[in-house]
Design an enzyme around this catalytic site. Sequence first.
Site, short mmCIF file in Angstrom:
data_model
loop_
_atom_site.label_atom_id
_atom_site.label_comp_id
_atom_site.label_asym_id
_atom_site.label_seq_id
_atom_site.Cartn_x
_atom_site.Cartn_y
_atom_site.Cartn_z
N GLU A 473 3.67 -5.09 3.83
CA GLU A 473 4.17 -3.72 3.64
C GLU A 473 3.14 -2.64 3.98
OE1 GLU A 473 5.31 -4.06 -0.43
OE2 GLU A 473 7.29 -4.87 0.04
N LYS A 585 -1.17 -6.59 4.14
CA LYS A 585 -1.09 -6.63 2.68
C LYS A 585 -0.90 -8.07 2.19
CE LYS A 585 1.64 -4.59 -1.07
NZ LYS A 585 2.75 -3.68 -1.36
N GLN A 586 -0.17 -8.86 2.94
CA GLN A 586 0.05 -10.25 2.56
C GLN A 586 0.43 -11.03 3.81
OE1 GLN A 586 3.63 -9.15 0.00
NE2 GLN A 586 4.21 -11.17 0.63
#
Length: 724
Positions: A473, A585-586
């Site tokens: 995100e 972010k991930q």
Amino acid sequence: MTDLWNITETSFEPKRLRHFETALTQGNGYLGTRATFDEYYPGEQRTTFVHGVFDDVPVVFTHLVNFPDWTALDITLAGERFSLAEGTPLDYHRELNLRNGLLTRSLRWESPHGLITKLEFSRFTSLADQHLMCQRVFITPENYSGKIQVVSRLDAGTDTMRYQQWRWLDQGVENGLIWLKLRTLATNIEAAMAQKVLFKGGIEAEIATPDIVKMPSISATCQADVGQTLWFEKFTSLYTSRDCDNPKSEALTGLAHLENDPWDAAFTANAQAWEKEWDRCDVVIEGDDEAQLALRFSIYHLLIAAPRHDERVNIGAKTLSGYGYHGHSFWDTEIFMLPLFTFTRPEIARNLLSYRYHNLPGAHEKAWEGGFQGAQFPWESAGDGREVTPTWVPNHADRKSLIRIWTGDLEIHISSDIAFAIIQYWRLSQDDTFMAERGAEVILDSAKFWASRLEWDPQTEQYHLSDVIGPDEYHEHVDDNAYTNYLVRWHMHTAVAVAEWLKTYNAQAASDLFTRLSIDEQTFANWATMADQIFCPQENGGGLIEQFAGYFERTDVLASDFDPRSESVQSILGIEGANAVQVLKQPDVLMLMYLLPELFTPETIQANYDYYTPRTDLTFGSSLGPSIQAILATRVGNQEDAYENFMRAARADIEDVRGNARDGIHGASAGGLWQAAVFGFGGLHIEDDRWYIQPHLPAHLKRLQFKFMWRGEEQVVDIRAEEE
Ligand code: IFM
């Protein structure tokens, strides 16, 4: 030796008050109660949430409703009110027993006037009877004799983040029981609670039942001599109009039937129910006590959030343990938490997947509002399955501005995540009935959405998905996110295969469903063609899959370039700044490789692992990242990274590594941890009609044992390290 079943707090630290309230939360899949003290303490978040009971609030649309406090106890000891905000706690010890859900606290309290009292509190929310909550207290004056007063109440003075969501309806006293009846303001859910207190140990107490509005109470006053123990037990029942027609009558009846020694009977039933759960869900780790305790802690938190008797509720990102994300559910359920249930408690997985089926109307509404067909599942979902992602939220860094939240508009991969979870459940359980009656409809209806959402580009002669957000995100408004596009292609092919299967399994059901969805053979042929024409980024020269169109042109910095730090890359750079660099972010491409490994060679997985890992904000980015990273690390044979990321996820809430555990348990991280143990270290693989393991135990682990259900039969996997 570390206790492998107990989470303990050995001294009272007010600064960690809310962290422990979350970590020691109790629940039973129906309700969750934060571990606030029985007596009041300033700054606490006294909270009980019940699955499915939401009500309106501004900005975030809907919020789980904070129920009247059932734990409240006012204790006055020879004229001094017991409170940890005053006096001195001595020998403080609190512990949550994960094996049976019992929370105990014992301390000696020295009052401001020097009176010393020993107090022992225990409580549990019964797993055997989800409407029952029990407390027991022992009070012993150590250096004085005097009057002791205890007031127990049902306290409806609670609010939900300062909003009132209840309309008080009525209350009363009946046969020594107090009761309270309320209704939510907008959603009109009625709730009733009843409470009973039994004084034990032969002490003569003067009992009263002050009927204070919004706070029916039971008070007992007695004279206690030095060294004498006052002992009482308290039982509370809670029902809502979601469970029955007459919550008040059920709540009263529930307590009227308590036996002579209700605590013992209720606790035994609760402990037996827990034993059964652990027998199916426990994962044994030998050789690493911290990892063992953290894994049990994670499984415990998922078990207390798991609806066992309700298929119209889902688990919020923060379970029922805190206010973070308002009780809303995300893809966190299907991709992170659900596998634990699919593999060990398929009945619960079925309930959770049925929630999506029952909420198809909300998904139709979302698709229709966007100008599309079929079912588009909301990014955030609550009581009725409508989209409830807030559009704007306050900017805490600059109180005069608001931040636009785009996930509700653009993070569309959730519809395929749900389809993926249904197929995983079906493969493991072979529950054809569920598939025919519910699963197929969800998969086909959402494939219909994709067919209308895909964008045809005559120049490339391919379908694209522009302006989306993938799992990462930090990057908003991107085109052709690899995770999303690959999953959509998989989803549409799967939908065609499911339609084929349904025709042979139950021709009538297939025909009814196809008519209801206005789809036919031509539709399936179109879907298959469209799926093949979806642009799915292929490996570049170095074997890399580009996360989205233009990703490699963003400024190339690594997450470690920002170290040392105590916040995420996005909070350092701001939203725009993080969007402009490659830090994620991930895991996003790696997440895709985790879910659809058959599409990628080991070399491709290795190349992408090597590239994306240093660019992923694993320490302060999303809590969803480390567990998936750990699994991928096992796939590329990097044991060190695997263990490091496993422990990152393991410590998320026990150690409060992100500093936000006060907002609730990170449910996805907890579920991801189970997956990292079973699919990562255990190397469990499911392939067509078989399962096999390829273990990757960290060098110091001596044993990993877990169970899972394979087509109705329990399987036991017991991996032991070779003796040197
Ligand atoms: O679903 C997640 C998302 O992937 C990252 N932000 C938080 C959400 C809720 O946990």
